[in-house]
Each structure stands twice: as structure tokens, then as C-alpha cells.
Design a protein around this motif. Structure first.
Motif, PDB file in Angstrom:
ATOM      1  N   GLU A  69       0.836  -1.206   0.000  1.00 48.14           N
ATOM      2  CA  GLU A  69       0.000   0.000   0.000  1.00 48.14           C
ATOM      3  C   GLU A  69       0.868   1.253   0.000  1.00 48.14           C
ATOM      4  OE1 GLU A  69      -2.484  -0.223   3.408  1.00 48.14           O
ATOM      5  OE2 GLU A  69      -3.642  -1.945   2.679  1.00 48.14           O
ATOM      6  N   ALA A  70       1.904   1.257   0.850  1.00 44.28           N
ATOM      7  CA  ALA A  70       2.780   2.425   0.942  1.00 44.28           C
ATOM      8  C   ALA A  70       3.510   2.674  -0.369  1.00 44.28           C
ATOM      9  CB  ALA A  70       3.785   2.232   2.081  1.00 44.28           C
ATOM     10  N   ILE A  71       3.992   1.609  -0.997  1.00 46.40           N
ATOM     11  CA  ILE A  71       4.707   1.745  -2.265  1.00 46.40           C
ATOM     12  C   ILE A  71       3.772   2.225  -3.363  1.00 46.40           C
ATOM     13  CG2 ILE A  71       5.834   0.403  -4.085  1.00 46.40           C
ATOM     14  CD1 ILE A  71       7.133  -1.241  -1.775  1.00 46.40           C
ATOM     15  N   ALA A  72       2.572   1.691  -3.419  1.00 50.69           N
ATOM     16  CA  ALA A  72       1.600   2.125  -4.423  1.00 50.69           C
ATOM     17  C   ALA A  72       1.254   3.596  -4.236  1.00 50.69           C
ATOM     18  CB  ALA A  72       0.342   1.263  -4.337  1.00 50.69           C
ATOM     19  N   ALA A  73       1.020   3.999  -2.991  1.00 54.82           N
ATOM     20  CA  ALA A  73       0.691   5.400  -2.706  1.00 54.82           C
ATOM     21  C   ALA A  73       1.839   6.313  -3.104  1.00 54.82           C
ATOM     22  CB  ALA A  73       0.355   5.565  -1.222  1.00 54.82           C
ATOM     23  N   HIS A  74       3.077   5.897  -2.774  1.00 56.34           N
ATOM     24  CA  HIS A  74       4.244   6.712  -3.126  1.00 56.34           C
ATOM     25  C   HIS A  74       4.394   6.824  -4.640  1.00 56.34           C
ATOM     26  CE1 HIS A  74       8.266   8.364  -3.002  1.00 56.34           C
ATOM     27  NE2 HIS A  74       8.664   7.406  -3.821  1.00 56.34           N
ATOM     28  N   SER A  75       4.233   5.727  -5.350  1.00 58.09           N
ATOM     29  CA  SER A  75       4.436   5.747  -6.801  1.00 58.09           C
ATOM     30  C   SER A  75       3.395   6.608  -7.511  1.00 58.09           C
ATOM     31  CB  SER A  75       4.412   4.326  -7.363  1.00 58.09           C
ATOM     32  OG  SER A  75       3.110   3.767  -7.274  1.00 58.09           O
ATOM     33  N   LEU A  76       2.196   6.708  -6.954  1.00 55.74           N
ATOM     34  CA  LEU A  76       1.130   7.510  -7.562  1.00 55.74           C
ATOM     35  C   LEU A  76       1.041   8.917  -6.976  1.00 55.74           C
ATOM     36  CD1 LEU A  76      -1.707   4.831  -7.850  1.00 55.74           C
ATOM     37  CD2 LEU A  76      -0.259   5.715  -9.681  1.00 55.74           C
ATOM     38  N   GLY A  77       1.815   9.187  -5.916  1.00 57.36           N
ATOM     39  CA  GLY A  77       1.791  10.514  -5.302  1.00 57.36           C
ATOM     40  C   GLY A  77       0.487  10.810  -4.585  1.00 57.36           C
ATOM     41  N   VAL A  78      -0.085   9.777  -3.966  1.00 56.95           N
ATOM     42  CA  VAL A  78      -1.349   9.945  -3.244  1.00 56.95           C
ATOM     43  C   VAL A  78      -1.191   9.360  -1.845  1.00 56.95           C
ATOM     44  CG1 VAL A  78      -2.721   9.875  -5.367  1.00 56.95           C
ATOM     45  CG2 VAL A  78      -2.262   7.746  -4.116  1.00 56.95           C
ATOM     46  N   ARG A  90      -2.361   6.722   1.393  1.00 53.03           N
ATOM     47  CA  ARG A  90      -2.780   5.330   1.532  1.00 53.03           C
ATOM     48  C   ARG A  90      -4.298   5.195   1.456  1.00 53.03           C
ATOM     49  NH1 ARG A  90       1.261   2.912   5.784  1.00 53.03           N
ATOM     50  NH2 ARG A  90       1.921   1.021   4.735  1.00 53.03           N
ATOM     51  N   SER A  91      -5.002   6.134   2.097  1.00 51.31           N
ATOM     52  CA  SER A  91      -6.463   6.048   2.091  1.00 51.31           C
ATOM     53  C   SER A  91      -7.017   6.192   0.677  1.00 51.31           C
ATOM     54  CB  SER A  91      -7.065   7.107   3.022  1.00 51.31           C
ATOM     55  OG  SER A  91      -6.671   8.408   2.623  1.00 51.31           O
ATOM     56  N   GLN A  92      -6.383   7.025  -0.148  1.00 48.95           N
ATOM     57  CA  GLN A  92      -6.828   7.162  -1.538  1.00 48.95           C
ATOM     58  C   GLN A  92      -6.606   5.870  -2.325  1.00 48.95           C
ATOM     59  OE1 GLN A  92      -4.510  10.885  -2.105  1.00 48.95           O
ATOM     60  NE2 GLN A  92      -6.339  11.665  -3.128  1.00 48.95           N
ATOM     61  N   ILE A  93      -5.494   5.197  -2.041  1.00 50.67           N
ATOM     62  CA  ILE A  93      -5.223   3.913  -2.688  1.00 50.67           C
ATOM     63  C   ILE A  93      -6.332   2.913  -2.378  1.00 50.67           C
ATOM     64  CG2 ILE A  93      -3.734   1.857  -2.485  1.00 50.67           C
ATOM     65  CD1 ILE A  93      -2.626   3.822  -4.425  1.00 50.67           C
ATOM     66  N   LEU A  94      -6.717   2.847  -1.117  1.00 45.68           N
ATOM     67  CA  LEU A  94      -7.748   1.887  -0.714  1.00 45.68           C
ATOM     68  C   LEU A  94      -9.118   2.257  -1.265  1.00 45.68           C
ATOM     69  CD1 LEU A  94      -6.633   1.337   2.991  1.00 45.68           C
ATOM     70  CD2 LEU A  94      -6.197  -0.140   1.015  1.00 45.68           C
ATOM     71  N   ALA A  95      -9.324   3.550  -1.497  1.00 46.50           N
ATOM     72  CA  ALA A  95     -10.621   4.002  -2.005  1.00 46.50           C
ATOM     73  C   ALA A  95     -10.752   3.834  -3.517  1.00 46.50           C
ATOM     74  CB  ALA A  95     -10.834   5.468  -1.630  1.00 46.50           C
ATOM     75  N   HIS A  96      -9.633   3.582  -4.202  1.00 43.53           N
ATOM     76  CA  HIS A  96      -9.667   3.499  -5.670  1.00 43.53           C
ATOM     77  C   HIS A  96      -8.974   2.229  -6.152  1.00 43.53           C
ATOM     78  CE1 HIS A  96     -11.340   7.523  -6.352  1.00 43.53           C
ATOM     79  NE2 HIS A  96     -10.609   7.894  -5.309  1.00 43.53           N
ATOM     80  N   PRO A  97      -9.593   1.072  -5.941  1.00 40.81           N
ATOM     81  CA  PRO A  97      -8.976  -0.198  -6.357  1.00 40.81           C
ATOM     82  C   PRO A  97      -8.813  -0.317  -7.871  1.00 40.81           C
ATOM     83  CG  PRO A  97     -11.258  -0.520  -5.692  1.00 40.81           C
ATOM     84  CD  PRO A  97     -10.898   0.883  -5.306  1.00 40.81           C
TER      85      PRO A  97
END
Length: 258
Positions: free
Chosen positions: A20-29, A31-38
Motif C-alpha cells: 500500500e505504501a509503495i503504491a501510494a508513493h508511486s502515484l503521489g497519493v 494510503r487512504s486514496q489507494i484503498l478508495a480506488h482499487p
């Protein structure tokens, strides 16, 4: 690959949090945004970072930052990864960082202690030193980014500071014996040995205490982090010392008045 597919690749709960942390970092968003947008797409850069993490590289080095005391600090393999227990040191030091108090962080690394205390105690006067140019460069960059009024100095311990010139000294020194089998392989392999190890785990602590006796003003204070199981050594070295426990209940921070 979508976020949902990406997170399905993670096996354990810890691996999922890293993903989750890596995905959020790579997209510049966040963690909560990552979980909200699968449905969001994850790029190739995230896969490369996850591969690094799978090799044991600490997450802070993979993404290039770590949160400490509710602030984000840039982190590289030239400095230690900040630990939550060091917040115990910060809390212990705050009452002594009075207006116009001259304060020093010895072995500053990424600058987390000096920068945090300079911002939490804005009328105190802060300097911080380290023995490596790489650490000083990272700490100074963090100071600029967080607008912290700290002077960063390339120096070995207390060697360049005049007698009776400081009110407060803080330090998270190298306090691990190189032969300590309790140290995780990931830490030993990836984090800088100069910031981890000292002879017997106590040699650098003894140097700081000896220097503090000269450099501190009368009634000056030393606030020092130390390792698991070193409490009795600290008590013998600093009679009358106050010892504080971290959030896990381990003896972690010494507060000594000179």
C-alpha cells in the motif's frame, strides 16, 4: 495492474502494508486514496520498489522518506531509519529546551531529533553534528524542507565545541555491539554501521558522557538514548540519572543533570 490486483499479490499483513505504501508513493497519493480506488493502475516503478523491499531493503529507503513526530523526513541508506522509540528522547528533552537555551544533537543522522526539537521549542538555539558529510547533507536538506533553524556541523562528537558552551546535549548514539546476535539481518545489511555500532555497544556513550562533563554549562542536561539491557551500565556511568521507558516498556532514555 490495478490497485486491487497489486494488493492481492501481498501475502502477509505486513507485506500488504508495504505494498500500500509503495503504491501510494508511486502515484503521489495517500494510503487512504489507494484503498478508495482499487481500479487505479499501478506502474512499473512500483514493481521495482516492491522487488527491493522483497530483498529486505527497509521501506524508508525504498520510498525515500519516513514519518517522525508527525513530520516527513527524507531518508537514504546513508542514515538510520527513524524509530518510534526515539520519540521518547524528544519528549524527555522538550522540558529542558528553554528560550535561548543552546542545544546540540550529537550524531544527528537525518536530523530528526534536532529538527523536531527546534520546531517544538522554537525559541531554543540548535546545532547538530555528524561525522559523515552524507548525513550532514541529508539533515541540512531536511532542515531546509521543514524550515527548522538548525546549524548542521561536520564534527566527531563534541570535539569542536567550547567548554561550558551548551545547556542541553541530546543524542541517539551508536549503541549496538557489533557481535550482538539480536540485531536483525535486514538492519545489519542495509543500515549504516557507523550509526549503529560501537565497541561493546558502550564506547560512544562513554565518549559523549565524558565530553558532556566539559562542554555543558553548570546545571546542563544530557538526554541520551541507549540500548536494550544497558540500563545498569548507564546507572553506573551517571549516578542519579533518570531513566525513561519507551512505549514498549523497555528502558530507553537517560536524563542526566550535570
Amino acid at each position: 495492474m490495478t490497485v486491487s490486483g497489486w494488493l492481492c499479490l501481498a501475502g502477509t499483513e505486513i507485506a500488504r502494508l508495504d505494498a500500500e505504501a509503495i503504491a501510494a508513493h508511486s502515484l503521489g497519493v495517500t494510503r487512504s486514496q489507494i484503498l478508495a480506488h482499487p481500479e487505479w493502475e499501478i506502474g512499473c516503478s512500483a514493481a521495482a520498489m516492491l522487488e527491493q523491499r522483497a530483498l529486505g531493503v527497509p521501506l524508508a529507503y525504498v520510498v525515500g522518506y519516513k514519518e517522525f513526530y508527525a513530520r516527513r523526513f527524507s531518508i537514504t541508506p546513508d542514515v538510520l531509519v527513524p524509530r518510534p522509540e526515539t520519540e521518547t528522547l524528544v519528549e524527555a528533552a522538550i522540558p529542558f529546551c528553554n528560550p535561548d537555551a543552546r542545544c546540540l544533537d550529537v550524531g544527528t543522522g537525518s536530523g530528526i531529533i534536532a529538527i523536531t526539537l527546534a520546531l517544538e521549542c522554537p525559541r531554543s538555539v540548535w546545532a547538530a553534528d555528524d561525522v559523515t558529510r552524507e548525513a550532514i547533507s541529508i539533515a541540512a536538506a531536511n532542515g531546509r524542507a521543514l524550515k527548522a533553524p538548525v546549524e548542521f556541523v561536520l564534527a566527531d562528537g563534541l570535539s569542536v565545541f567550547a567548554p561550558h558552551s551548551l545547556d542541553v546535549i541530546v543524542s541517539n548514539p551508536p549503541y549496538i555491539d557489533p557481535g550482538d546476535s539480536r540485531l536483525g539481518d535486514d538492519v545489519r545489511r542495509w543500515e549504516p554501521g557507523v550509526a549503529l555500532f560501537s565497541e561493546g555497544g558502550t564506547a560512544f556513550i562513554e565518549r559523549i558522557v565524558a565530553g558532556a562533563r566539559t562542554v555543558l554549562k553548570p546545571s546542563g542536561v544530557l538526554v541520551l538514548e541507549f540500548g536494550d539491557g544497558q540500563g545498569d551500565f548507564i546507572r553506573a556511568l551517571l549516578p542519579g540519572v533518570d531513566i525513561l521507558r519507551d512505549l514498549s516498556g523497555k528502558e530507553r532514555v537517560a536524563v542526566a543533570r550535570f
